[in-house]
Design a protein around this motif. Structure first.
Motif, PDB file in Angstrom:
ATOM      1  N   ILE A 147      -4.535   2.484  -1.982  1.00 52.04           N
ATOM      2  CA  ILE A 147      -3.340   1.806  -2.482  1.00 52.04           C
ATOM      3  C   ILE A 147      -2.108   2.465  -1.858  1.00 52.04           C
ATOM      4  N   ASP A 151       2.226  -1.472  -2.569  1.00 47.80           N
ATOM      5  CA  ASP A 151       1.359  -2.059  -3.594  1.00 47.80           C
ATOM      6  C   ASP A 151       1.910  -1.800  -4.986  1.00 47.80           C
ATOM      7  N   ARG A 156       0.532  -4.972  -6.866  1.00 42.51           N
ATOM      8  CA  ARG A 156      -0.674  -5.491  -6.222  1.00 42.51           C
ATOM      9  C   ARG A 156      -1.694  -4.381  -5.944  1.00 42.51           C
ATOM     10  N   SER A 157      -1.567  -3.282  -6.664  1.00 42.10           N
ATOM     11  CA  SER A 157      -2.458  -2.143  -6.429  1.00 42.10           C
ATOM     12  C   SER A 157      -3.831  -2.330  -7.067  1.00 42.10           C
ATOM     13  N   PRO A 205      -7.200  -3.459  -3.826  1.00 42.98           N
ATOM     14  CA  PRO A 205      -5.778  -3.321  -3.498  1.00 42.98           C
ATOM     15  C   PRO A 205      -5.275  -4.491  -2.664  1.00 42.98           C
ATOM     16  N   GLY A 206      -4.119  -5.025  -3.051  1.00 44.18           N
ATOM     17  CA  GLY A 206      -3.500  -6.114  -2.325  1.00 44.18           C
ATOM     18  C   GLY A 206      -4.045  -7.487  -2.623  1.00 44.18           C
ATOM     19  N   ASN A 214       1.915   0.581 -12.494  1.00 46.06           N
ATOM     20  CA  ASN A 214       2.364   0.878 -11.141  1.00 46.06           C
ATOM     21  C   ASN A 214       3.677   1.652 -11.111  1.00 46.06           C
TER      22      ASN A 214
END
Length: 418
Positions: A147, A151, A156-157, A205-206, A214
């Protein structure tokens, strides 16, 4: 999408001014139409749909509306002051993201740099595969990549939220003692973020947007990289330069009377006080001394202080002659990174939700407006095209009459003149 950031070219004139809490009429806003905010707020209070709220509007770097309505203490009929100090919860996230962008601009980190470069516990992460709700046991598979800081900024991690996230990850986090960041917590932030790194991600991740811890991890990165606690970093690098005098992780006792009571609703949707044990969140947490500084939810602030922060962003990172972030860095921060939902209605930047071109056709905000809110019922947006900032602040969650902010938004935009 073409974001309307060219409106930031008015930096030179705007940055020379300082927001004043004095409400003034504006030639491009209709005061009679703005007065509908008063009648709407008073209606909600009179009908028992809301205890109280504060509203602040800034147009062209000037305060044009700044009022409290209803009560900060419903039982004692204590009026809501304009300068009430609210528990802003997730509005903390934008300030933490801004701090990360300051470090980025100083060359101390890269946006696509792995978090593991700073906290080794994120080196060999796994992703949740199977989960057994009976005992919270699970199996995992390897993450396809590490990550990154980007991210985290865009959620979006694959890190989920403790207490308010998915059921399976709430159970996993609870078993591991991972806090939500909400309320008072006296463990060490780095210790808990290290423990978080040893737990599985909810997805690769992503892969997609998952609102999670986060920004608490971003706050931890600020502490690790700067060598300062998040409290000290915010005070010295953001609040003091901007003149934000009422924004705190721990509110001074002499200002405690300016904090409204927190409310929720019973089964009949009647307003009741938020009990200290409700959802394991004591509403008095801003007054408790603390060592754990949540970059995702820990701050309390006024509408006016937060408007200063937003005005600085509209000014291209400068306020009162002080450049806290470069103009181009602000542009990057407010640029879309991806669609936040599958409907492609809204977008997400490095710390904010963004109004897309499609969304601007469906509502009142201009394309490129950036926004977010807080768990206890605070919300904000800044519209670069209209040079407009709005904060609507309550301490009421959940609220079954959640259309109030939309009505206020419609009134505000309806008051704009040519």
């Amino acid at each position: 999408m073409r974001i309307l950031l060219f409106f930031l070219l008015s930096i030179a004139s705007a940055s020379a001014q300082i927001l004043s809490p004095i409400q003034k009429s504006h030639p491009q806003m209709d005061d009679k139409r703005l007065a509908l905010i008063d009648s709407t707020m008073n209606e909600y209070v009179a009908k028992g749909w809301l205890a109280g709220a504060g509203t602040l509007i800034v147009k062209d770097n000037a305060v044009v509306y700044y009022k409290g309505h209803g009560y900060s203490d419903l039982a004692n009929k204590k009026p809501m002051p304009a300068d009430a100090i609210y528990r802003i919860m997730s509005q903390t996230k934008a300030i933490t993201s801004f701090g990360i962008m300051q470090l980025f601009e100083q060359g101390l980190l890269r946006l696509d740099q792995p978090v593991a470069d700073f906290i080794p516990e994120y080196e060999n992460q796994t992703v949740l595969k199977d989960f057994n709700p009976a005992d919270s046991s699970y199996t995992t598979e390897p993450a396809k990549r590490k990550i990154t800081i980007r991210d985290l900024l865009t959620h979006r991690s694959g890190i989920d939220y403790a207490a308010i996230g998915s059921d399976k990850m709430k159970a996993i986090y609870a078993k591991a003692g991972i806090p939500s960041g909400l309320g008072n917590f006296n463990s060490q932030l780095l210790d808990k973020m290290k423990a978080l790194g040893r737990l599985p991600l909810v997805h690769q991740p992503g892969e997609k947007f998952t609102y999670g811890l986060n920004t608490d991890l971003l706050g931890c990165l600020i502490e690790v990289i700067s060598g300062k606690t998040l409290e000290v970093y915010f005070n010295t690098q953001i609040f003091e330069p901007l003149g934000m005098k009422d924004t705190y992780f721990t509110v001074p006792l002499e200002k405690a009377a300016r904090m409204p009571k927190v409310y929720t609703e019973d089964a009949n949707k009647q307003i009741i006080p938020w009990a200290p044990t409700f959802r394991n969140l004591d509403p008095n947490y801003p007054l408790f001394p603390k060592e754990y500084f949540s970059g995702g939810a820990g701050l309390s602030s006024t509408a006016f202080d937060y408007a200063i922060f937003l005005q600085m962003l509209l000014n291209g990172g400068v306020y009162n002659g002080k450049q806290l972030l470069g103009r181009r860095t602000v542009e990057v921060m407010l640029s879309p990174q991806y669609d936040i939902t599958n409907t492609e209605k809204d977008l997400f930047s490095l710390g904010f939700s963004l109004t897309s071109k499609k969304s601007s056709y469906l509502g009142m905000r201009s394309e490129g407006s950036f926004s977010w809110g807080g768990y206890y019922g605070t919300t904000y947006w800044a519209d670069p095209k209209e040079k407009l900032i709005v904060l609507i602040m309550t301490q009421h969650s959940p609220n079954s009459h959640g259309d109030l902010s939309q009505k206020i938004e419609n009134i505000i935009y309806g008051s704009l003149k040519k």
